[in-house]
Design a protein around this motif. Structure first.
Motif, PDB file in Angstrom:
ATOM      1  N   PRO A 278      -3.935  -4.665   0.375  1.00  0.00           N
ATOM      2  CA  PRO A 278      -3.394  -5.856  -0.275  1.00  0.00           C
ATOM      3  C   PRO A 278      -1.950  -5.614  -0.687  1.00  0.00           C
ATOM      4  O   PRO A 278      -1.488  -4.485  -0.740  1.00  0.00           O
ATOM      5  N   GLY A 279      -1.247  -6.665  -0.953  1.00  0.00           N
ATOM      6  CA  GLY A 279       0.146  -6.524  -1.354  1.00  0.00           C
ATOM      7  C   GLY A 279       0.943  -7.638  -0.756  1.00  0.00           C
ATOM      8  O   GLY A 279       0.419  -8.480  -0.034  1.00  0.00           O
ATOM      9  N   ARG A 280       2.248  -7.625  -1.036  1.00  0.00           N
ATOM     10  CA  ARG A 280       3.052  -8.709  -0.504  1.00  0.00           C
ATOM     11  C   ARG A 280       3.431  -8.428   0.947  1.00  0.00           C
ATOM     12  O   ARG A 280       3.284  -7.321   1.438  1.00  0.00           O
ATOM     13  N   PHE A 281       3.916  -9.450   1.626  1.00  0.00           N
ATOM     14  CA  PHE A 281       4.398  -9.276   2.996  1.00  0.00           C
ATOM     15  C   PHE A 281       5.806  -8.703   2.945  1.00  0.00           C
ATOM     16  O   PHE A 281       6.673  -9.247   2.258  1.00  0.00           O
ATOM     17  N   GLY A 282       6.008  -7.628   3.657  1.00  0.00           N
ATOM     18  CA  GLY A 282       7.322  -7.014   3.664  1.00  0.00           C
ATOM     19  C   GLY A 282       7.601  -6.270   2.373  1.00  0.00           C
ATOM     20  O   GLY A 282       6.691  -6.049   1.564  1.00  0.00           O
ATOM     21  N   ALA A 283       8.842  -5.889   2.177  1.00  0.00           N
ATOM     22  CA  ALA A 283       9.177  -5.058   1.022  1.00  0.00           C
ATOM     23  C   ALA A 283      10.243  -5.708   0.154  1.00  0.00           C
ATOM     24  O   ALA A 283      11.320  -6.053   0.623  1.00  0.00           O
ATOM     25  N   LYS A 284       9.877  -5.862  -1.133  1.00  0.00           N
ATOM     26  CA  LYS A 284      10.863  -6.288  -2.114  1.00  0.00           C
ATOM     27  C   LYS A 284      11.406  -5.039  -2.812  1.00  0.00           C
ATOM     28  O   LYS A 284      12.573  -4.927  -3.127  1.00  0.00           O
TER      29      LYS A 284
END
Lengths: 431, 266
Positions: A278-284
C-alpha cells in the motif's frame, strides 16, 4: 602499558561509534519500500566483482581511472599494515610481522611505493579540483560542503600517507642507530629519501616515529567515522550497490503492481488483486522510494560523470542527475534526524519533491539513460526521477499542459497526437 | 522508386479471414502511422518485407499507442490500460514475433509487456534488416549507389543504451560501401536527440540551447552527406536541427530502412 590501554580504548570507541552510525544509515535505507533484487545471485556477484572491484566502468575516462586505481589499490593494500599496527598497539610489540624476513621487506617496500602513489594521486586530484577546476566538479549542487568534503578526503589521505612514510623513515634511522626496541626490519625504497630531513638524536626520532604511528592509526579510525557523513561512503557502499544493480535492460521501466491491480479490476470485475504494497503512487518523499534508490543515494560519490553526460544539463537546463542523488541523501538524513528526535510519523512539512527537487528538474529529463550508463557504480537517478513524475501525474495531476494534452490524446485517440484512430492505416493508401 | 506502394499491405484481420497465418507482425507505431515523414519509413519497411517475401501483416486500425509516452511521463495507469488492450489484441491473433519501426515501441513491447501478459519475440527493423543481410536476402544492389558517401549514424537511446542494440544498424550501413564516420559521442556514449521521456510532446525547459541543436552540431562536425536514424522521433529532431542550421540542401536525414530501400532499388 598505559599506551596499550589508551590504544585499545580508542580503537573500541571508534568501532562502537562507527557501528552506531552504520545502524542509523541502515535504518534510513530501510525507510524505503521493498524491491526484490534477490534474483540471479551469480550474475550479481560477477557484476560486483567487475564494476566495483575491477572498476571497469571507470576506464571510460582513462586518466582519472588510473589515478583512482592507484589510490584505491594503495589504500586497500596499505591497510594490511594497519593489521600490524593493531596487533602492535594491543600487545605493545613493535613490527610484529618482522619475523617474516624478506617477505616483510617486500611488503613494507611495496607499501611505501603504493603510499607514494596514493600521495601523488591525491595531490593530482586536488589540483584537478582546485587549480584546474574541472567543470565536472562544479554545478549548482556543488556547494561549499560537497567541495570541502572532497578536499578533506584528499588532504586526509595525503596526511595519512605522509605519516606512514615519515614513521618508516624515523624507524629506519633508529634501526641504524641501534636503538633499543627497533629491530632491523623492512625495506624503505621511498622513505629513505626523507631520512635526511629528520633530526639525528634518538629521542627526537622516537618522538617522530611514535607520533606518526599514533597519527596514522587514529587518523584511520577517525576517517572510518567520517565516512557516514561523507561522499567517501562509496568505498564501502560500492560493493552492495553494484551487487544490487538493476540487471534488466536500461530501457525497461518497472510496471507498478498496484496499478496493474486497479487496471485489471477495471477491465475484468471478477479479477482478484495480487498482493501489492500500500502507499501512494510514485514518490513524494524519500520513504516512497525503494531501499535500492536510497542505498544509491548513500553510495553516490558526487563525481558528476552522470551530470556531465546529461543532455538536459549540457544544454543549460536545471536538471542534474548528481543533484537528484545528493538531494535524496540530504532529505533521507533529514527524515532520519526527525525520527531520532521525535519518533516515527513526524511531519516536518517538507518533501523530496518541491523542498529539494523542483518540478522543472524532473520534467527536463529525456530518460535517455546516459546518467545510468556513465555511473561507475551503477547508481540510477532515472528511477528516482520517474517515481517523482509518477507522483506528480497520478497523485496530483500536475504535469505541463502539453503533457496533459498528449495524455488526453492517447486516452481518447490511442495516439499522442490528435488524429482519428480510423485514419491510422492511411499511410498505406496515400503517397 | 515511387513513393507509392504497388502492393497491398495485409492486415491481421484480412489474413485471419483468409485462414492464413503471418510469420511476423509489423508494429507500425503512432509516429509511423501519422507523422508524414515517418510514414515514408513505414512504407519502406513494408517494401523490404514484401521484397524478401516474408509473410507479414500489420494491425491497421486495430493498433493503438503502446503507452510508452504515457509511462515515461509518469502516467502508469494510462500506460497499463493501453498495454493490456494491445496485449488482448496481440494475443487474440496469437502473435509470436513482432518487428517495430520505432525503438520506443520496441522497448515497451519487448520489456514491459511480458509482465502484463504479453510475451513476444520483438525486434527492431534495423535488426530485421541486419538478419536479412546476413541471410543474403538483402544486398546493396540494383539501386542508388552510396559508394564513398559519408554517413554518420545517430544511436536512438531506447535502441542503444536502452537495449544494447548498437551493431545491427551499423551492419546495415556497412554493406553500402559508404564511408561510415562516428560522431564523438556514439554508441553507449551517444547523445540523446532530445525527444525521449515524453519531451517530444512538450516545450523544453529553460536552458541555453536545445538538445537537438547540440546533437546536430556534433553530427555536422563529421561533415556527413547523410545522417542515418533509426527512430521517428530522432528523425524529427535531427531534421529540424539540420533545417535550423540551413544544411538541408547538403545533408540528408534518412532512416536505415529508407537507405536500404534506396540501395536495393525497391
Amino acid at each position: 602499558m598505559i599506551a596499550q590501554i589508551i590504544f585499545i580504548a580508542i580503537t573500541l570507541a571508534a568501532i562502537a561509534l562507527f557501528s552506531y552510525n552504520i545502524k542509523k544509515v541502515i535504518r534510513n535505507i530501510q525507510l524505503g519500500k521493498s524491491a526484490d533484487r534477490s534474483d540471479q545471485p551469480q550474475k550479481r556477484l560477477m557484476t560486483m566483482l567487475k564494476v566495483a572491484f575491477g572498476q571497469t566502468k571507470m576506464f571510460f575516462r582513462p586518466i582519472p581511472a588510473f589515478l583512482h586505481l592507484i589510490v584505491y589499490a594503495g589504500f586497500v593494500i596499505i591497510n594490511i599494515e594497519v593489521l600490524e599496527i593493531l596487533i602492535d598497539g594491543i600487545f605493545g610489540s613493535h613490527r610484529i610481522f618482522s619475523g617474516l624476513g624478506f617477505i616483510y621487506d617486500f611488503l613494507i617496500g611495496s607499501f611505501e611505493i603504493l603510499a607514494f602513489g596514493v600521495w601523488l594521486g591525491c595531490a593530482i586530484f586536488l589540483i584537478r579540483r582546485n587549480v584546474i577546476k574541472l567543470k565536472r566538479f562544479s554545478g549548482v549542487e556543488m556547494t561549499k560542503w560537497p567541495r570541502s568534503d572532497a578536499n578533506y578526503i584528499l588532504i586526509s589521505e595525503i596526511l595519512l600517507m605522509t605519516a606512514f612514510l615519515l614513521m618508516n623513515a624515523a624507524d629506519a634511522k633508529l634501526q641504524a642507530l641501534g636503538a633499543h626496541h627497533y629491530t632491523n626490519a623492512g625495506a624503505f625504497p621511498i622513505s629513505q629519501y626523507l631520512q635526511n630531513l629528520l633530526p639525528n638524536s634518538e629521542g627526537a626520532l622516537v618522538a617522530i616515529e611514535r607520533g606518526c604511528w599514533w597519527f596514522h592509526i587514529i587518523g584511520i579510525l577517525a576517517f572510518l567515522n567520517y565516512l557516514p557523513y561523507s561522499k567517501h561512503f562509496h568505498i564501502l557502499f560500492a560493493f552492495p550497490n553494484t551487487y544490487f544493480s538493476n540487471l534488466e535492460p536500461k530501457g525497461e521501466f518497472t510496471n507498478m503492481k498496484s496499478v496493474t491491480n486497479e487496471v485489471k479490476a477495471m477491465l475484468d470485475p471478477s479479477f482478484t488483486p495480487e498482493e501489492a504494497e500500500p502507499g501512494r503512487f510514485g514518490a513524494k518523499d524519500v520513504n516512497d522510494l525503494t531501499w535500492v534508490n536510497l542505498m544509491n543515494a548513500y553510495t553516490c560519490t558526487e563525481c558528476g560523470r552522470c551530470t556531465s553526460v546529461c543532455p538536459a544539463n549540457i544544454t543549460g537546463k536545471l536538471l542534474s542527475p548528481r543533484k537528484i542523488m545528493m538531494d535524496t541523501r540530504d532529505r533521507m538524513e533529514e527524515v532520519g534526524k526527525n525520527i531520532d528526535k521525535t519518533g516515527n510519523g513526524f511531519d516536518d512539512g517538507k518533501s523530496l519533491i518541491d523542498s529539494y527537487i523542483s518540478r522543472e528538474e524532473i520534467w527536463a529529463c529525456t530518460s535517455c539513460n546516459a546518467c545510468t550508463e556513465a555511473c561507475p557504480i551503477n547508481i540510477d537517478p532515472l528511477a528516482i526521477i520517474t517515481e517523482l513524475r509518477r507522483y506528480a501525474v497520478m497523485e496530483e495531476s500536475q504535469s505541463p499542459a502539453s503533457i496533459n494534452t498528449m495524455l488526453g490524446n492517447i486516452e481518447n485517440n490511442g495516439a499522442p497526437w490528435k488524429y482519428s484512430p480510423a485514419d491510422r492505416f492511411n499511410w498505406a493508401k496515400e503517397s | 522508386m515511387s513513393e507509392q506502394l504497388n502492393f497491398e499491405v495485409p492486415t491481421m484481420a484480412e489474413l485471419i479471414a483468409k485462414g492464413e497465418e503471418s510469420e511476423i507482425l509489423f508494429w507500425v507505431g503512432c509516429a509511423g502511422s501519422y507523422d508524414e515523414r515517418a510514414q515514408k519509413t513505414t512504407r519502406d519497411i513494408c517494401k523490404i518485407l514484401h521484397h524478401v517475401g516474408i509473410k507479414y501483416a500489420v494491425l491497421g486500425t486495430e493498433e493503438s499507442c503502446t503507452g510508452d509516452p504515457a509511462k515515461r511521463a509518469g502516467n502508469e495507469f494510462l500506460f497499463q490500460m493501453q498495454a493490456m488492450t494491445n496485449i488482448e489484441v496481440l494475443n487474440a491473433y496469437n502473435i509470436k514475433k513482432i518487428v517495430t519501426g520505432c525503438p520506443h515501441c520496441f522497448n515497451t513491447i519487448k520489456n514491459e509487456y511480458p509482465g502484463l501478459g504479453g510475451s513476444y519475440e520483438v525486434i527492431h527493423h534495423t535488426q530485421l534488416i541486419q538478419q536479412l543481410i546476413d541471410e543474403g536476402k538483402l544486398k546493396a544492389e540494383g539501386g542508388e549507389s552510396f559508394k564513398g558517401k559519408k554517413i554518420t549514424y545517430h544511436d536512438p537511446c531506447y535502441l542503444g543504451r536502452g537495449n544494447g542494440v548498437y551493431e545491427a544498424p551499423r551492419k546495415a550501413l556497412e554493406v553500402l560501401d559508404a564511408q561510415l564516420v562516428e560522431m564523438k559521442r556514439c554508441k553507449s556514449n551517444g547523445l540523446c536527440c532530445g525527444a525521449g521521456g515524453a519531451q517530444m510532446f512538450k516545450e523544453p525547459e529553460k536552458g541555453i540551447k536545445d538538445i537537438n541543436i547540440e546533437r546536430i552540431e556534433e553530427a555536422l562536425e563529421t561533415q556527413p552527406n547523410i545522417i542515418a536514424a533509426g527512430c521517428p522521433f530522432c528523425m524529427t529532431m535531427i531534421s529540424d536541427g539540420v533545417k535550423l542550421k540551413d544544411q538541408d540542401q547538403n545533408v540528408q536525414v534518412l532512416d536505415i530502412a529508407e537507405i536500404t530501400v534506396r540501395a536495393n532499388g525497391l
